[in-house]
Structure formats: C-alpha cells, structure tokens
Design a protein around this motif. Structure first.
Motif, PDB file in Angstrom:
ATOM      1  N   GLN A  81       0.823  -1.211   0.000  1.00  0.00           N
ATOM      2  CA  GLN A  81       0.000   0.000   0.000  1.00  0.00           C
ATOM      3  C   GLN A  81       0.858   1.262   0.000  1.00  0.00           C
ATOM      4  O   GLN A  81       0.509   2.249  -0.643  1.00  0.00           O
ATOM      5  CB  GLN A  81      -0.942  -0.007   1.204  1.00  0.00           C
ATOM      6  N   ARG A 102       2.166   1.548  -3.584  1.00  0.00           N
ATOM      7  CA  ARG A 102       1.110   2.017  -4.491  1.00  0.00           C
ATOM      8  C   ARG A 102       0.901   3.521  -4.370  1.00  0.00           C
ATOM      9  O   ARG A 102       0.862   4.238  -5.376  1.00  0.00           O
ATOM     10  CB  ARG A 102      -0.197   1.287  -4.168  1.00  0.00           C
ATOM     11  N   LEU A 103       0.773   4.003  -3.146  1.00  0.00           N
ATOM     12  CA  LEU A 103       0.517   5.428  -2.935  1.00  0.00           C
ATOM     13  C   LEU A 103       1.719   6.277  -3.337  1.00  0.00           C
ATOM     14  O   LEU A 103       1.560   7.367  -3.910  1.00  0.00           O
ATOM     15  CB  LEU A 103       0.164   5.683  -1.471  1.00  0.00           C
ATOM     16  N   GLU A 113       1.704   6.632  -7.061  1.00  0.00           N
ATOM     17  CA  GLU A 113       0.640   7.561  -7.448  1.00  0.00           C
ATOM     18  C   GLU A 113       1.083   9.004  -7.259  1.00  0.00           C
ATOM     19  O   GLU A 113       0.834   9.867  -8.114  1.00  0.00           O
ATOM     20  CB  GLU A 113      -0.618   7.304  -6.616  1.00  0.00           C
ATOM     21  N   ARG A 114       1.733   9.282  -6.137  1.00  0.00           N
ATOM     22  CA  ARG A 114       2.186  10.639  -5.848  1.00  0.00           C
ATOM     23  C   ARG A 114       3.268  11.081  -6.835  1.00  0.00           C
ATOM     24  O   ARG A 114       3.274  12.214  -7.315  1.00  0.00           O
ATOM     25  CB  ARG A 114       2.716  10.717  -4.413  1.00  0.00           C
ATOM     26  N   ARG A 118     -13.212   9.464  -6.100  1.00  0.00           N
ATOM     27  CA  ARG A 118     -12.068  10.247  -5.663  1.00  0.00           C
ATOM     28  C   ARG A 118     -12.490  11.367  -4.718  1.00  0.00           C
ATOM     29  O   ARG A 118     -11.690  12.226  -4.375  1.00  0.00           O
ATOM     30  CB  ARG A 118     -11.354  10.846  -6.887  1.00  0.00           C
ATOM     31  N   LEU A 131      -9.507   4.813   3.537  1.00  0.00           N
ATOM     32  CA  LEU A 131      -8.234   4.790   4.260  1.00  0.00           C
ATOM     33  C   LEU A 131      -8.436   4.391   5.718  1.00  0.00           C
ATOM     34  O   LEU A 131      -7.601   3.693   6.298  1.00  0.00           O
ATOM     35  CB  LEU A 131      -7.559   6.164   4.174  1.00  0.00           C
ATOM     36  N   MET A 143       2.312   6.456   5.415  1.00  0.00           N
ATOM     37  CA  MET A 143       1.057   6.733   4.708  1.00  0.00           C
ATOM     38  C   MET A 143       0.538   8.127   5.038  1.00  0.00           C
ATOM     39  O   MET A 143       0.027   8.835   4.155  1.00  0.00           O
ATOM     40  CB  MET A 143       0.012   5.679   5.077  1.00  0.00           C
ATOM     41  N   LEU A 164       2.472  10.686   3.116  1.00  0.00           N
ATOM     42  CA  LEU A 164       2.110  10.654   1.692  1.00  0.00           C
ATOM     43  C   LEU A 164       0.702  11.207   1.446  1.00  0.00           C
ATOM     44  O   LEU A 164       0.418  11.720   0.354  1.00  0.00           O
ATOM     45  CB  LEU A 164       2.194   9.219   1.170  1.00  0.00           C
ATOM     46  N   MET A 165      -0.176  11.116   2.448  1.00  0.00           N
ATOM     47  CA  MET A 165      -1.552  11.573   2.283  1.00  0.00           C
ATOM     48  C   MET A 165      -1.742  13.045   2.630  1.00  0.00           C
ATOM     49  O   MET A 165      -2.769  13.637   2.259  1.00  0.00           O
ATOM     50  CB  MET A 165      -2.497  10.728   3.148  1.00  0.00           C
ATOM     51  N   THR A 217      -3.159  15.809   0.342  1.00  0.00           N
ATOM     52  CA  THR A 217      -4.600  15.796   0.091  1.00  0.00           C
ATOM     53  C   THR A 217      -5.286  16.982   0.745  1.00  0.00           C
ATOM     54  O   THR A 217      -6.277  17.510   0.234  1.00  0.00           O
ATOM     55  CB  THR A 217      -5.218  14.482   0.630  1.00  0.00           C
TER      56      THR A 217
END
Length: 306
Positions: A144, A147-148, A151-152, A240, A249, A272, A275-276, A279
């Motif tokens: 995970q 993956r994130l 994406e970033r 999204r 999440l 995580m 990385l989030m 947002t």
C-alpha cells in the motif's frame, strides 16, 4: 437444519433500479436448486423497499432503520437466512447464466477435509463483457505504501510508472486466490458462523478482505471458478471524493492494525500519513471534508498508541 440450498443476500442503499435488475436476473437464470433471496435495505430514501416488495413478493426484505454499511447489513441478513450456503451478491451485479447452481455444485463436489474451501467466486465482467476486478492479493503495509508513493510521483512529475497488478493475475483453472471481490462471495453458512461473519467495525471497504484473511489464517481456501461469469456494472470504480477516500483509508488502517504487529503498523501509518498530507491542500475538497479526514488520521494514530 437448512431449509434451502442457497440464501442469496443483497444489500440495497438507494440503488432501487440496480437491485431490481439484479433480482430479476437471479430469477431469470437460476434453476435446478432451492434458494431464497434476502434484501437488506440500509435506510434508503428512494422507495426501494416498497418497489422490491411489489415486484418480487417472494423476496425476503429486511428494513434497517439506519445505514449499517456492507458488513453489518450482511451479518443481519445471515441471521434470517435458512440456506446451507450464503451468496453475498452486490446490487450492481447481473447474472447471465445459472451461476448460483454452478457454484453450489462445485462447493458440494469439492469441499472435504482435504480441500477445506472457505469461499468461491467467479469471473466478473463489465458492461462490455471484458474482465473486471474479480480477485486480488492480500494488501500489505509495503504494497500500500508502494502504491501510494507511485501515485504521488506520477501526479507530481507527470510520469506513468505502473505497479504489477495485484488483481486478476494469471490463474490456472479454478485456482486458489488470496481474496475474492466482495461483489460475489459464495460461502457455507457453517464457515461464516465459525468466523463470526464480517467484522462489524468495518463500515465500508476491506470487510471481505478481512473475512478472507481470517479464512487464510484457518487454512480455508478461496477459489475462483473460471467457467462462471457475472456482470458487475460498477466494479473497479472508486470515488475520488475526499469523503470516500477517508472511509477507504480508515478501513485500510483498521485492517493493517488488526493483522500486523504494532511496530509494523506504526511505521506504515507514519509513511502513509506523510504521503496523504498533500490531500489537505487540494482546493476542490471542502473544508468540512478536510477536517473529517484530518480527524481520521489523528484517531488512527491514537488507536495504535493504545
């Protein structure tokens, strides 16, 4: 004592037309087996329950006064079921063949002390009859984060790095998978009862992953039948909207916290969260949704500390 072979369980939440089409496809294509259809309505406001009861008097309906989410609603329906097997079917699925009978026959012929089957599923197709997400590998903290992170990077530098797909990986005939998509999950009631059903702490997302992880921990196989097909109209599409991301999440955090040691979870959670954080600076997200998202992050940190 079981009164029917299979209890087909559908959770409805303001999806009246989809649910009606799903039920109609069940009646149109299912034969040679004793079954019942149970619909749990999660406090819909679109008149679903009345319409379903008028069109299908034989369907067992359960009127929940609140939105229980996916797992709790299915747990509720299982208490009313009389089938030897439970078939959890999404309201946006359409049967195009005698899938329930095929699944029942396979389970009956293969389930023994050697095979020890926990659940079976089939191949899901989209509207164009192309393969949809039907099964997946168990998520891990590393998978995970990776993956994130990708994406970033792709979003920041406009690159197109891709991960090796964890879903719909190549199978041999009727092969064992990590977990079956929750849109079509066929399981014996005895196994479902043994595992205490879906974990009610998951409101939405990851409930079927958690259930099948517990199957794996108990050496119960999850099998995809490659000669059975069902149409899943909206499979693979994830909103999204920040509100949906928050729910997703939050469930992912719960799953990781439940199945991994605290020190692994804390490292995963920290990365995580970092990385989030961008947002929170997306202008299209409302201040209210950002506040709920931030509270969710803080809450999951507190859980891990305790």
């Amino acid at each position: 004592m079981f009164l029917v072979d299979v209890s087909v369980i559908i959770v409805n939440y303001n999806t009246k037309d989809l649910t009606i089409n799903c039920i109609r496809s069940i009646f149109d294509h299912t034969n040679g087996i004793n079954y019942e259809v149970i619909v749990v309505d999660n406090a819909s406001s679109d008149g679903s329950l009345t319409e379903i009861e008028n069109k299908f008097p034989s369907v067992i309906t359960i009127n929940s006064q609140e939105n229980l989410g996916f797992g709790r609603a299915n747990n509720l329906a299982s208490q009313y079921s009389t089938g030897k097997y439970l078939f959890f079917l999404n309201s946006d699925c359409i049967l195009i063949e005698n899938a329930i009978k095929k699944m029942f026959d396979y389970f009956e012929s293969q389930n023994n002390s050697i095979n020890r089957i926990g659940a079976i599923g089939c191949l899901l197709l989209d509207m164009n009859r192309k393969l949809n997400t039907s099964y997946n590998r168990f998520p891990t903290p590393f998978s995970q984060i990776k993956r994130l992170f990708i994406e970033r990077v792709n979003r920041l530098f406009n690159t197109h790095f891709k991960l090796k797909d964890r879903f719909n990986y190549q199978l041999d005939k009727n092969y064992e998978v990590d977990f079956i998509t929750g849109a079509d999950l066929f399981i014996s009631k005895d196994v479902f009862t043994f595992l205490n059903g879906f974990d009610p702490s998951f409101f939405l997302y990851y409930e079927e992953t958690d259930l099948q992880k517990r199957m794996s921990d108990n050496s119960l196989k999850r099998i995809i039948l490659d000669d059975v097909e069902i149409i899943h109209l909206e499979g693979g599409s994830t909103s999204r909207k920040l509100s949906s991301i928050t729910i997703f999440l939050n469930s992912e955090f719960k799953y990781m916290r439940k199945h991994y040691p605290v020190y692994v979870y804390m490292l995963y959670y920290s990365i995580m969260t970092i990385l989030m954080l961008p947002t929170l600076f997306v202008s299209s997200h409302s201040k209210k949704d950002k506040k709920v998202f931030l509270k969710m992050l803080i809450r999951n940190c507190k859980y891990s500390i305790h």
